[in-house]
Design a protein around this motif. Structure first.
Motif, PDB file in Angstrom:
ATOM      1  N   ASP A  68       0.831  -1.207   0.000  1.00  0.00           N
ATOM      2  CA  ASP A  68       0.000   0.000   0.000  1.00  0.00           C
ATOM      3  C   ASP A  68       0.862   1.253   0.000  1.00  0.00           C
ATOM      4  N   GLU A  72       0.950   4.157  -2.910  1.00  0.00           N
ATOM      5  CA  GLU A  72       0.622   5.566  -2.654  1.00  0.00           C
ATOM      6  C   GLU A  72       1.749   6.503  -3.045  1.00  0.00           C
ATOM      7  N   THR A 171      -5.363  -5.879  -0.698  1.00  0.00           N
ATOM      8  CA  THR A 171      -6.535  -5.005  -0.562  1.00  0.00           C
ATOM      9  C   THR A 171      -6.121  -3.576  -0.866  1.00  0.00           C
ATOM     10  N   ARG A 173      -7.937   0.667  -1.081  1.00  0.00           N
ATOM     11  CA  ARG A 173      -9.141   1.479  -0.873  1.00  0.00           C
ATOM     12  C   ARG A 173      -9.250   2.607  -1.888  1.00  0.00           C
ATOM     13  N   ALA A 198     -13.812  -4.183   5.704  1.00  0.00           N
ATOM     14  CA  ALA A 198     -12.586  -3.385   5.807  1.00  0.00           C
ATOM     15  C   ALA A 198     -11.331  -4.214   6.057  1.00  0.00           C
ATOM     16  N   ALA A 199     -11.454  -5.306   6.768  1.00  0.00           N
ATOM     17  CA  ALA A 199     -10.261  -6.083   7.097  1.00  0.00           C
ATOM     18  C   ALA A 199      -9.808  -6.969   5.933  1.00  0.00           C
TER      19      ALA A 199
ATOM     20  N   ALA B  46      -7.777  -9.893  13.248  1.00  0.00           N
ATOM     21  CA  ALA B  46      -7.998  -9.168  11.991  1.00  0.00           C
ATOM     22  C   ALA B  46      -8.130  -7.669  12.249  1.00  0.00           C
ATOM     23  N   LEU B  47      -8.859  -7.318  13.310  1.00  0.00           N
ATOM     24  CA  LEU B  47      -8.993  -5.900  13.654  1.00  0.00           C
ATOM     25  C   LEU B  47      -7.633  -5.314  14.026  1.00  0.00           C
ATOM     26  N   ASP B  50      -5.731  -4.419  11.012  1.00  0.00           N
ATOM     27  CA  ASP B  50      -6.212  -3.143  10.447  1.00  0.00           C
ATOM     28  C   ASP B  50      -5.613  -1.957  11.194  1.00  0.00           C
ATOM     29  N   GLN B  53      -1.959  -1.595  10.308  1.00  0.00           N
ATOM     30  CA  GLN B  53      -1.806  -1.087   8.946  1.00  0.00           C
ATOM     31  C   GLN B  53      -2.099   0.414   8.899  1.00  0.00           C
ATOM     32  N   MET B  57       0.528   3.349   7.916  1.00  0.00           N
ATOM     33  CA  MET B  57       0.205   4.215   6.786  1.00  0.00           C
ATOM     34  C   MET B  57       0.122   5.680   7.231  1.00  0.00           C
ATOM     35  N   TRP B  60       3.603   6.788   7.385  1.00  0.00           N
ATOM     36  CA  TRP B  60       4.106   6.934   6.012  1.00  0.00           C
ATOM     37  C   TRP B  60       3.598   8.234   5.377  1.00  0.00           C
TER      38      TRP B  60
END
Lengths: 214, 190
Positions: A68, A72, A171, A173, A198-199, B46-47, B50, B53, B57, B60
């Protein structure tokens, strides 16, 4: 000690009530001393994180983040290649029935750029309904989508479908930036895009919005 | 080309130039603790992914605005992780019901230098926590790892809010002074 200083340790723990948090944040703009106190308490809070048993994240998480981040890169500070200035490349519309999407990407080809191959690869296949283009070079695949951004709380997920098995390939967005597929692509595979929670998902939970056979 | 010798702040400066290898190195240093912290708070792998990530980001994307004098990269990153994870449990009230899935390897063979360092840091902070009074430690841990606000802690523990505030303050002040004293000791030995 004033009342703001009294709030700082709890702020570093994210434990203040909403109104206190806002009040302190307003004050921090103007108070060097409180900012420096906060810095110290945030270091302590960060150390606390290590008190929990450490567990390895799935390896795919690292790949997803780097992928990702690279995707970007284009609208960010352009890295300069050998030519000394960034080049703009227009990816020509692919002549496939119904596909008219031209995708313009700011590219920064420098040596070693992980995305530069995308623009020199000649093997391009249009996604169905003008939703973008799939680019393949060797076994590397990338998606140049032409989509709206993913709806809030949802993500796009790319799949490499081999035989009848969809393999998760990353994934994303943002609907109009290049996406590197996280798994190798072979001739005969189909690249598909679905909308997922979302995950992201381990297997598609919805019908693809776009596909392309490579 | 290895940049492993660069400080976190040196890597942050490279991030601002769009250097994804610098991001990879920061992930290798802090991805594991970030994920463990997020998972501890949201209780869902999984959460937690997220959250991590998003945090990387954010680092970044915001790297050109990052100000080393405001916070170290480590503290900044873990602060983003913590805040986001706490937002999730407060919104979704997940924390009291869900059980951690037990499939992830925890504290296995620590091989890389980053993992060895993480192990030392874990020992250091656990020892520091052990020096707090039980009451102080309980509040600090419940606030940080369960995401309770001070008001929630007061009603949950049946304590006056003022008591929760003063104990949290005293506990954090002590924790900070223990950790800083050790930092100085380590610095003096170098």
């Amino acid at each position: 000690m004033d009342r703001f200083e009294a709030l700082i340790p709890a702020y570093a723990l994210d434990a203040l009530a909403e109104h206190e948090r806002r009040e302190l944040e307003g004050h921090l703009h103007t108070c060097d001393r409180c900012r420096s106190e906060l810095r110290a308490y945030q270091e302590s809070a960060a150390s606390l994180a290590y008190a929990t048993p450490l567990a390895d994240p799935p390896a795919a998480l690292r790949e997803r983040i780097l992928h990702d981040a690279v995707a970007e890169l284009e609208p960010r500070a352009p890295r300069r290649g050998r030519l000394g200035r960034p080049r703009w490349i227009v990816v020509a519309p692919v002549i496939v029935a119904g596909a008219t999407a031209a995708i313009v990407i700011a590219v920064v080809p420098g040596q070693g750029s992980k995305t530069s191959w995308i623009h020199s690869a000649t093997n391009r296949v249009a996604l169905s309904s003008g939703k973008g283009v799939v680019v393949v070079s060797g076994s590397r695949g990338a998606l140049l989508p032409s989509l709206a951004d993913a709806p809030s709380g949802r993500t796009y997920e790319a799949w490499v479908v081999r035989g009848s098995t969809p393999i998760p390939a990353g994934t994303f967005r943002t609907g109009n930036r290049p996406v590197l597929l996280t798994v190798p692509v072979r001739r005969g595979d189909t690249v598909a895009v679905t909308v997922e929670p979302a995950a992201g998902s381990k297997a598609p939970t919805s019908t693809p919005i776009a596909t392309a056979r490579v | 080309m290895t940049r492993d010798y660069l400080s976190d702040e040196g890597l942050a400066a490279l991030l601002a130039r769009g250097d994804e290898q610098a991001l990879a190195l920061l992930y290798d240093r802090y991805g594991r603790v970030a994920y463990s912290l997020a998972r501890r708070i949201v209780r869902d792998g999984a959460l937690a992914e997220d959250v991590v990530q998003e945090a990387f980001m954010t680092l970044w994307r915001g790297s050109r605005d990052y100000r080393p004098e405001r916070a170290s990269v480590k503290a900044y990153l873990l602060m983003i992780v913590h805040r986001r994870a706490v937002d999730i449990v407060r919104r979704e009230e997940r924390r009291r019901t869900e059980v951690l899935d037990a499939d992830t390897r925890t504290e296995g063979a620590d091989t890389t230098s980053d993992q060895v360092w993480a192990g030392l840091e874990a020992g250091r902070v656990r020892e520091a926590l052990a020096q707090l009074t039980d009451e102080q430690r309980e509040l600090v841990v419940l606030a940080y790892f369960e995401g309770f606000t001070q008001a929630e802690l007061a009603s949950r523990l049946g304590l006056p809010l003022g008591t929760v505030k003063s104990r949290t303050f005293a506990g954090m002040e002590k924790l900070r002074s223990i950790l800083e004293r050790e930092d100085q000791w380590i610095a003096s030995k170098r």
